[in-house]
Design an enzyme around this catalytic site. Sequence first.
Site, PDB file in Angstrom:
ATOM      1  N   THR A 193     -27.878  20.387  16.868  1.00 46.98           N
ATOM      2  CA  THR A 193     -28.163  21.825  17.649  1.00 46.98           C
ATOM      3  C   THR A 193     -27.554  22.743  16.686  1.00 46.98           C
ATOM      4  OG1 THR A 193     -28.841  20.646  19.519  1.00 46.98           O
ATOM      5  CG2 THR A 193     -28.300  23.192  19.284  1.00 46.98           C
ATOM      6  N   GLU A 194     -26.108  22.482  16.117  1.00 45.45           N
ATOM      7  CA  GLU A 194     -25.514  23.463  15.618  1.00 45.45           C
ATOM      8  C   GLU A 194     -25.879  23.802  14.129  1.00 45.45           C
ATOM      9  OE1 GLU A 194     -23.020  25.570  16.380  1.00 45.45           O
ATOM     10  OE2 GLU A 194     -22.815  25.149  18.438  1.00 45.45           O
ATOM     11  N   SER A 195     -26.086  22.823  13.106  1.00 49.87           N
ATOM     12  CA  SER A 195     -26.381  22.883  11.812  1.00 49.87           C
ATOM     13  C   SER A 195     -27.459  22.022  11.100  1.00 49.87           C
ATOM     14  CB  SER A 195     -24.985  22.648  11.127  1.00 49.87           C
ATOM     15  OG  SER A 195     -24.713  21.178  11.117  1.00 49.87           O
ATOM     16  N   TYR A 280     -29.968  26.924  23.828  1.00 51.16           N
ATOM     17  CA  TYR A 280     -29.052  26.121  23.219  1.00 51.16           C
ATOM     18  C   TYR A 280     -28.727  24.915  24.209  1.00 51.16           C
ATOM     19  CZ  TYR A 280     -24.588  24.132  20.925  1.00 51.16           C
ATOM     20  OH  TYR A 280     -23.738  23.615  20.347  1.00 51.16           O
TER      21      TYR A 280
END
Length: 319
Positions: A193-195, A280
């Site tokens: 999810t972050e990168s 998120y």
Amino acid sequence: MGCRLSVGRSACLLGAALLAAGSHASIAANDEPAAAERAAVGVIFADHARYLAGVAVAHEHGEGVAREPARAAALYCESARLGNVDAMYALGWMYANGRGLERNDAYAGTLFAMAAFFGHPQADQMRRYTGDYVGAVPDCLQPPPDESLDPGWSAEAHIAALSAQRKQLARLVVDLSAEYAISPRLALAIALTESNLDADVVSPKNAMGVMQLIPDTAARFNVRKPFDPEDNIRGGLAYLRWLLAYFRGDIAMAAAGYNAGEHAVDRYRGVPPYAETQAYVARILAFMQRRKHAYDSRITEPSPVAPALQLVSERGGGS
């Protein structure tokens, strides 16, 4: 839902049904019929909690029924779990005075903190005698444990479709997660999810690498080389482990804290009303399919609003 308590099978089943209904209603937060349904469920929660508290008062004082302090405590606890402020205070008073229960000032402090958070007029005064919330929670208020690290779930099924470079990073995330006592499923959910497992990416807010560490977080968790995949992942996992301890294993709150910062979660007493953070958290929960995670309480003191956040979480809110 606490059906081990002496509340009666019908009350337990009703409470379980209400929790399920509240969780289901929370899915469509922007839908007006769903909002009306949530409001109706909230009224039912409050009414049932009030009923349990009333029965508890009768058993505590022997008003029309046999005086049974232990049964009163169990009923108060179930009512408190459903959000009744008077029940939180009454159970705290029983623990503070050793009435029908073994005296426990730590438990009393937790219950008075919960009641004070929701505006009970005498709760703050009682906390002067018992002390503040220190993380001690009566067993009857604990949610059903979910300590497993996703048995039967295979990281390989999710790694298989990745490019060669991302496969390598995904396996590093999964391998390192064990050192931090974090479910590989949660660790991978955060990294994806972050990168999307990009070791070189930098966000507009200067978040760096696989786990998108901002400079302050990198420094806080001793990340010296934020674009080195292992150093970056270790820093992200250390922060995630800290968040799980701070929010007492609540995955939604920990994910919100990872995205928006733990202080934002405390300030809003739940997932902050930021579209990015809400999306998120929804993505993390969809990947995880559960809300609780094991945590090490020795890592940090809990969030000052942890008792209230637990109630929000169990009622299907905050995400």
